[in-house]
Design a protein around this motif. Structure first.
Motif, short mmCIF file in Angstrom:
data_model
loop_
_atom_site.label_atom_id
_atom_site.label_comp_id
_atom_site.label_asym_id
_atom_site.label_seq_id
_atom_site.Cartn_x
_atom_site.Cartn_y
_atom_site.Cartn_z
N TRP A 1 9.21 8.18 10.19
CA TRP A 1 7.08 8.72 9.87
C TRP A 1 6.93 7.95 8.79
N VAL A 2 6.09 7.34 8.41
CA VAL A 2 5.94 7.69 6.32
C VAL A 2 4.53 7.82 6.75
N SER A 3 4.33 8.46 5.88
CA SER A 3 2.43 9.03 5.58
C SER A 3 1.97 8.70 4.13
N MET A 4 2.57 7.83 3.28
CA MET A 4 2.57 7.43 1.63
C MET A 4 1.49 6.56 2.42
N PHE A 5 0.06 6.95 1.73
CA PHE A 5 0.30 6.22 1.43
C PHE A 5 -2.38 6.26 2.05
N ASP A 6 -3.10 5.56 1.71
CA ASP A 6 -4.36 5.13 1.63
C ASP A 6 -4.77 5.07 3.02
N PRO A 7 -5.59 6.20 3.19
CA PRO A 7 -5.74 5.69 4.75
C PRO A 7 -6.59 4.71 4.74
N ALA A 8 -7.97 5.10 4.12
CA ALA A 8 -8.99 4.21 4.08
C ALA A 8 -8.40 2.29 3.85
N ALA A 9 -7.55 2.22 3.19
CA ALA A 9 -7.21 1.17 2.57
C ALA A 9 -5.93 0.62 3.77
N VAL A 10 -5.60 1.01 4.62
CA VAL A 10 -4.49 0.93 5.55
C VAL A 10 -6.09 0.04 7.22
N ALA A 11 -6.66 1.54 6.91
CA ALA A 11 -7.53 0.77 7.98
C ALA A 11 -8.22 0.02 7.68
N ALA A 12 -8.98 -0.05 6.57
CA ALA A 12 -9.37 -2.04 6.65
C ALA A 12 -8.44 -3.43 6.54
N LEU A 13 -7.32 -3.08 5.82
CA LEU A 13 -6.35 -3.77 5.96
C LEU A 13 -6.35 -4.11 7.70
N LEU A 14 -6.41 -3.54 8.70
CA LEU A 14 -6.18 -3.37 9.86
C LEU A 14 -7.04 -3.50 10.93
N GLN A 15 -8.46 -3.48 9.98
CA GLN A 15 -9.89 -3.88 10.47
C GLN A 15 -10.60 -3.06 11.86
N MET A 16 -10.05 -1.38 11.57
CA MET A 16 -9.98 -0.68 12.56
C MET A 16 -11.66 -0.38 11.88
N PRO A 17 -12.32 0.02 13.19
CA PRO A 17 -13.99 0.80 12.87
C PRO A 17 -13.80 1.76 12.77
N THR A 18 -15.56 2.06 12.31
CA THR A 18 -15.71 3.28 11.43
C THR A 18 -15.32 4.90 12.09
N GLY A 19 -14.69 5.67 11.42
CA GLY A 19 -14.13 6.55 12.03
C GLY A 19 -12.91 6.55 12.98
N LEU B 1 1.09 -1.54 -0.28
CA LEU B 1 0.22 -0.30 -0.31
C LEU B 1 0.65 1.36 0.43
N VAL B 2 1.69 1.24 0.92
CA VAL B 2 2.95 2.34 0.69
C VAL B 2 3.65 2.45 -0.58
N ASP B 3 4.16 1.06 -0.90
CA ASP B 3 4.60 1.81 -2.65
C ASP B 3 3.57 2.37 -3.81
N ALA B 4 2.29 1.66 -3.48
CA ALA B 4 1.85 1.89 -4.18
C ALA B 4 1.42 3.81 -4.18
N GLU B 5 1.10 4.18 -2.75
CA GLU B 5 0.61 5.84 -2.97
C GLU B 5 2.34 6.29 -3.86
N ARG B 6 3.21 5.59 -2.83
CA ARG B 6 4.92 6.25 -3.36
C ARG B 6 5.00 6.08 -5.18
N MET B 7 4.44 5.90 -5.99
CA MET B 7 4.25 5.78 -6.96
C MET B 7 2.77 6.66 -7.62
N GLN B 8 2.10 6.81 -6.73
CA GLN B 8 0.80 7.79 -6.80
C GLN B 8 2.33 9.05 -6.89
N THR B 9 2.64 9.06 -6.11
CA THR B 9 3.00 10.49 -5.59
C THR B 9 3.96 10.83 -6.57
N ALA B 10 4.72 10.54 -7.28
CA ALA B 10 6.25 10.30 -8.33
C ALA B 10 5.24 10.87 -9.38
N ARG B 11 4.33 10.27 -9.61
CA ARG B 11 3.73 10.69 -11.64
C ARG B 11 3.03 12.61 -10.66
#
Length: 231
Positions: free
Chosen positions: A159-177, A79-89
């Motif tokens: 500190w890595v901030s390159m990721f889609d928050p919704a995707a990481v939240a889903a990966l880690l099964q975070m509750p809504t909010g 997920l981090v690498d995918a956002e790295r590619m998007q950031t590069a573009r």
């Protein structure tokens, strides 16, 4: 140390004060890790330091998720690498330059932790009625506490901030909010950068402090200190 502070007895000793400033000035956002491990009791000390950060309304919005499974870490890295590619573009003419930068150490750090803002934060209005983003500011203070404690103990933190928050939240099964805000890579390093990596790589440089300080109104330079006894 200020004379008044010495008289009150609240200041640290000179060596203790120097150690605090050393941690601040030698802290680095690390990208190069040397594997190894972090002892559980040491990791607990870092988390305790984070948990003693200030928070608006004492809301303590931080939550920490350890990524202990190899396959989960690999999914997070993807997920981090995918956002790295998007950031590069999105970098336009700096795309190639950006792609040459090492921007994370998710697979090489001894420990990986995701820091998230807790669900149910809307209940906390103390200090947030007009500034709801203070939950983010509070959690950032927790990360800084951990970062400085880690530097004092000789551990690197990135500190890595390159990721889609919704995707990481889903990966880690975070509750809504709940909302992830940081992926922290923590662990031993061969050496700390002599200067911030992005400055070292000539990507950017630190601004002059005088250019960032105003007095009384925006853009108004700081006035010279009043002469002793003057008004």
């Amino acid at each position: 140390m200020d004379t008044d502070q010495q008289a009150l007895g609240h200041g640290f000793s000179a060596p203790e004060t120097a150690a605090v400033y050393r941690a601040i000035f030698e802290r680095r956002d690390m990208r190069h890790f040397s594997g190894g491990s972090v002892a559980p009791e040491q990791m607990q000390r870092l988390l305790k330091a984070a948990h003693h950060a200030p928070s608006v309304g004492f809301m303590q919005p931080w939550r920490f998720v350890r990524i202990g499974q190899t396959d989960l870490r690999q999914q997070l890295h993807a997920l981090v690498d995918a956002e790295r590619m998007q950031t590069a573009r999105a970098m336009g003419e700096r795309e190639d330059e950006f792609m040459r930068l090492k921007v994370e150490g998710v697979l090489s750090a001894a420990e990986v932790w995701v820091v998230a803002l807790a669900d149910g934060r809307e209940r906390h209005v103390f200090g947030r009625r007009t500034m709801p983003q203070m939950d983010l500011a509070s959690a950032a203070c927790a990360i800084q506490n951990l970062w400085l404690a880690a530097r004092a103990e000789g551990l690197g933190v990135g500190w890595v901030s390159m990721f889609d928050p919704a995707a990481v939240a889903a990966l880690l099964q975070m509750p809504t909010g709940a909302e992830p805000m940081a992926v922290l890579c923590i662990g031993p390093v061969q050496q700390f950068y002599e200067e911030p990596m992005l400055q070292q790589e000539r990507w950017a440089s630190r601004c002059a402090l005088d250019d960032l300080i105003y007095e009384n109104s925006w853009g108004q330079p700081l006035l010279p200190a009043l002469e002793s006894g003057g008004r």
